[in-house]
Design an enzyme around this catalytic site. Structure first.
Site, PDB file in Angstrom:
ATOM      1  N   GLY A   9       0.776  -1.375   0.057  1.00  0.00           N
ATOM      2  CA  GLY A   9      -0.059   0.109  -0.031  1.00  0.00           C
ATOM      3  C   GLY A   9       0.784   1.267  -0.066  1.00  0.00           C
ATOM      4  O   GLY A   9       0.493   2.316   0.378  1.00  0.00           O
ATOM      5  N   SER A  11       1.553   3.178  -2.543  1.00  0.00           N
ATOM      6  CA  SER A  11       1.670   4.195  -3.451  1.00  0.00           C
ATOM      7  C   SER A  11       0.698   5.510  -3.204  1.00  0.00           C
ATOM      8  O   SER A  11       1.047   6.373  -4.065  1.00  0.00           O
ATOM      9  CB  SER A  11       0.688   3.440  -4.573  1.00  0.00           C
ATOM     10  OG  SER A  11       1.393   2.474  -5.479  1.00  0.00           O
ATOM     11  N   SER A 128      -4.714   0.596  13.538  1.00  0.00           N
ATOM     12  CA  SER A 128      -5.720   1.757  13.716  1.00  0.00           C
ATOM     13  C   SER A 128      -6.047   2.112  15.162  1.00  0.00           C
ATOM     14  O   SER A 128      -6.121   1.152  15.774  1.00  0.00           O
ATOM     15  CB  SER A 128      -6.844   1.699  12.855  1.00  0.00           C
ATOM     16  OG  SER A 128      -7.588   2.763  12.821  1.00  0.00           O
ATOM     17  N   TYR A 141     -14.275  -2.876  10.041  1.00  0.00           N
ATOM     18  CA  TYR A 141     -12.813  -2.229   9.946  1.00  0.00           C
ATOM     19  C   TYR A 141     -12.313  -2.195  11.325  1.00  0.00           C
ATOM     20  O   TYR A 141     -11.113  -2.614  11.460  1.00  0.00           O
ATOM     21  CB  TYR A 141     -13.181  -0.620   9.545  1.00  0.00           C
ATOM     22  CG  TYR A 141     -11.909   0.042   9.425  1.00  0.00           C
ATOM     23  CD1 TYR A 141     -10.827   0.213   8.488  1.00  0.00           C
ATOM     24  CD2 TYR A 141     -11.367   0.937  10.608  1.00  0.00           C
ATOM     25  CE1 TYR A 141      -9.734   0.685   8.433  1.00  0.00           C
ATOM     26  CE2 TYR A 141     -10.265   1.625  10.402  1.00  0.00           C
ATOM     27  CZ  TYR A 141      -9.482   1.465   9.519  1.00  0.00           C
ATOM     28  OH  TYR A 141      -8.261   2.097   9.447  1.00  0.00           O
ATOM     29  N   ALA A 142     -12.945  -2.126  12.272  1.00  0.00           N
ATOM     30  CA  ALA A 142     -12.372  -2.136  13.731  1.00  0.00           C
ATOM     31  C   ALA A 142     -11.821  -3.789  13.795  1.00  0.00           C
ATOM     32  O   ALA A 142     -10.760  -3.826  14.577  1.00  0.00           O
ATOM     33  CB  ALA A 142     -13.320  -1.649  14.664  1.00  0.00           C
ATOM     34  N   LYS A 145      -8.809  -4.269  11.998  1.00  0.00           N
ATOM     35  CA  LYS A 145      -7.516  -3.674  12.750  1.00  0.00           C
ATOM     36  C   LYS A 145      -7.281  -4.409  14.105  1.00  0.00           C
ATOM     37  O   LYS A 145      -6.210  -4.369  14.315  1.00  0.00           O
ATOM     38  CB  LYS A 145      -7.923  -2.219  12.695  1.00  0.00           C
ATOM     39  CG  LYS A 145      -7.895  -1.725  11.572  1.00  0.00           C
ATOM     40  CD  LYS A 145      -6.350  -1.797  10.575  1.00  0.00           C
ATOM     41  CE  LYS A 145      -6.475  -1.018   9.444  1.00  0.00           C
ATOM     42  NZ  LYS A 145      -5.230  -1.238   8.778  1.00  0.00           N
TER      43      LYS A 145
END
Length: 235
Positions: A9, A11, A128, A141-142, A145
């Site tokens: 990741g 870029s 995160s 998402y949580a 992470k």
């Protein structure tokens, strides 16, 4: 000897800042991403589909071969969705967990044999703040992470005796393209007020801590999940 670094990741956003920080320090860097860096690259680039474990292992192997080995792996690739818990679909879950968590496992597995044989290496996983405090509106998402932090602890416990360190960085609110369509100016003001420093993070803030963890100065740190949140989380 300059460090040999792989950044997934790398870029754009935080990843690009991490690449720049290592390149500035004289490291040789290989970027693994689905798209090439927008700026004139000072690093090697390998296109990869991180949802595909076989393609991920292929890209990592090619990067290690091109670099002549590996000293540092930084897992920075990630996706974010803002979806209420009742509205998260199986496809949503699979997308976020595949890229954020499973790909982290696969890349760690891919570099570990080389690092273990060399009895040296550093892995830094970008997690995160959501891993410790998130949930509402970002359950998958949580969860992804939190899984990254758990993988970090497992790697640190299993590989430390072989000289390999594994740490995580937990950024707070950092203004990048990821999530740009889910925030407003009011959101930015509200989030900034949560920090004792009165501002949001910049990609360079995360890059500095990542570089430190991979450097000899961070040589006695492993299994840590370090907050880069401007004081929004203090544990």
């Amino acid at each position: 000897m300059s460090q040999r670094v792989i950044v997934t990741g790398g870029s754009g956003g935080i990843g690009a800042a991490i690449v720049e920080r290592f390149v500035t320090d004289g490291a040789r860097v290989a970027v693994l991403d689905r798209r090439a860096p927008a700026a004139e690259p000072a690093s090697l680039f390998f296109s990869v589909d991180l949802r595909d474990p076989l393609d991920t292992r292929r890209a990592v192997g090619e990067a290690i071969a091109a670099l002549g080995g590996i000293d540092v792996l930084v897992n920075c690739a990630g996706v974010f969705q803002h979806v209420s818990l009742l509205d998260i679909t199986v496809d949503d879950w699979d997308l976020v967990l595949d890229i954020n968590a499973r790909a982290t496992l696969v890349t760690m597995q891919a570099v570990a044999p080389v690092m273990l044989e060399a009895r040296a290496g550093s892995i830094v996983n970008i997690a995160s703040m959501a891993a410790k405090q998130g949930g509402g509106g970002e359950g998958h998402y949580a969860a992804s992470k939190a899984a990254v932090v758990a993988l970090t602890r497992a790697g640190a416990q299993e590989w430390g005796c072989h000289g390999v360190r594994v740490n995580a960085v937990c950024p707070g609110y950092v203004l990048t393209d990821m999530g740009a369509d889910t925030r407003s100016d009011d959101d930015v003001r509200t989030w900034s007020a949560k920090s004792p420093l009165g501002r949001l993070g910049a990609p360079e803030d995360v890059a500095g801590v990542t570089h430190f963890l991979a450097s000899p100065a961070g040589g006695y740190l492993t299994g840590q999940a370090i907050n880069v949140t401007g004081g929004m989380i203090m544990h």
